[in-house]
Design a protein around this motif. Structure first.
Motif, mmCIF file in Angstrom:
data_model
loop_
_atom_site.group_PDB
_atom_site.id
_atom_site.type_symbol
_atom_site.label_atom_id
_atom_site.label_comp_id
_atom_site.label_asym_id
_atom_site.label_seq_id
_atom_site.Cartn_x
_atom_site.Cartn_y
_atom_site.Cartn_z
ATOM 1 N N HIS A 40 0.886 -1.172 0.000
ATOM 2 C CA HIS A 40 0.000 0.000 0.000
ATOM 3 C C HIS A 40 0.921 1.217 0.000
ATOM 4 N N HIS A 41 0.839 2.023 -1.040
ATOM 5 C CA HIS A 41 1.870 3.017 -1.316
ATOM 6 C C HIS A 41 1.354 4.442 -1.213
ATOM 7 N N PRO A 42 2.058 5.288 -0.480
ATOM 8 C CA PRO A 42 1.654 6.683 -0.373
ATOM 9 C C PRO A 42 2.236 7.517 -1.507
ATOM 10 N N ASP A 43 1.699 8.709 -1.653
ATOM 11 C CA ASP A 43 2.352 9.744 -2.444
ATOM 12 C C ASP A 43 3.225 10.511 -1.457
ATOM 13 N N MET A 44 4.431 10.862 -1.864
ATOM 14 C CA MET A 44 5.320 11.607 -0.981
ATOM 15 C C MET A 44 5.918 12.796 -1.711
ATOM 16 N N GLY A 45 5.967 13.903 -1.009
ATOM 17 C CA GLY A 45 6.681 15.075 -1.484
ATOM 18 C C GLY A 45 7.933 15.205 -0.640
ATOM 19 N N VAL A 46 9.083 15.086 -1.272
ATOM 20 C CA VAL A 46 10.352 15.073 -0.540
ATOM 21 C C VAL A 46 11.060 16.407 -0.741
ATOM 22 N N HIS A 47 11.431 17.027 0.362
ATOM 23 C CA HIS A 47 12.122 18.311 0.357
ATOM 24 C C HIS A 47 13.380 18.183 1.207
ATOM 25 N N TYR A 48 14.192 19.212 1.229
ATOM 26 C CA TYR A 48 15.458 19.151 1.958
ATOM 27 C C TYR A 48 15.263 18.723 3.417
ATOM 28 N N ASN A 49 14.327 19.353 4.113
ATOM 29 C CA ASN A 49 14.197 19.098 5.548
ATOM 30 C C ASN A 49 12.784 18.691 5.963
ATOM 31 N N ARG A 50 12.007 18.153 5.021
ATOM 32 C CA ARG A 50 10.670 17.687 5.362
ATOM 33 C C ARG A 50 10.168 16.726 4.290
ATOM 34 N N CYS A 51 9.176 15.953 4.695
ATOM 35 C CA CYS A 51 8.515 15.030 3.770
ATOM 36 C C CYS A 51 7.016 15.129 4.015
ATOM 37 N N VAL A 52 6.276 15.277 2.946
ATOM 38 C CA VAL A 52 4.817 15.277 3.010
ATOM 39 C C VAL A 52 4.346 13.902 2.550
#
Length: 109
Positions: A71-83
């Motif tokens: 079961h896979h999420p969508d992720m937004g990856v940034h330098y110092n955070r993940c959504v």
């Protein structure tokens, strides 16, 4: 670790029903830090870290959960955070799988 985090995801297909609003609110209480978005059809949480290295370690741990639960999420990856965003595409909304995975992500933290 919450009881929800000890459960396993079950396979979904186009016949899998979305959760009721009442059940969503009940389960949401078990996963602190998560919010409903998209008119209650998705869960999201933003997790902050001091640096890129720790962000990427978290991303890889979430990927491991996704692989194990299928079961896979969508992720937004940034330098110092993940959504992280969960929604069950087959159900066009939230299923218990989304809450199980969100609880497992919380257990990482």
């Amino acid at each position: 670790m919450s009881e929800l985090a000890t459960r396993r995801c079950t396979p979904c297909d186009e016949t899998t029903p979305r959760l009721s609003d009442a059940r969503i609110l009940e389960l949401l209480a078990e996963i602190p830090g998560w919010f409903l978005v998209e008119e209650g059809r998705a869960l999201t949480r933003t997790v902050s870290f001091p640096d890129y290295w720790q962000t990427m370690a978290f991303v890889n741990a979430v990927a491991w959960i996704a692989h194990g639960q299928d079961h896979h999420p969508d992720m937004g990856v940034h330098y110092n955070r993940c959504v992280v965003r969960y929604s069950t595409h087959a159900a066009q909304g939230l299923t218990e799988n989304d809450f199980i995975c969100a609880a497992r992500v919380n257990a990482l933290l």
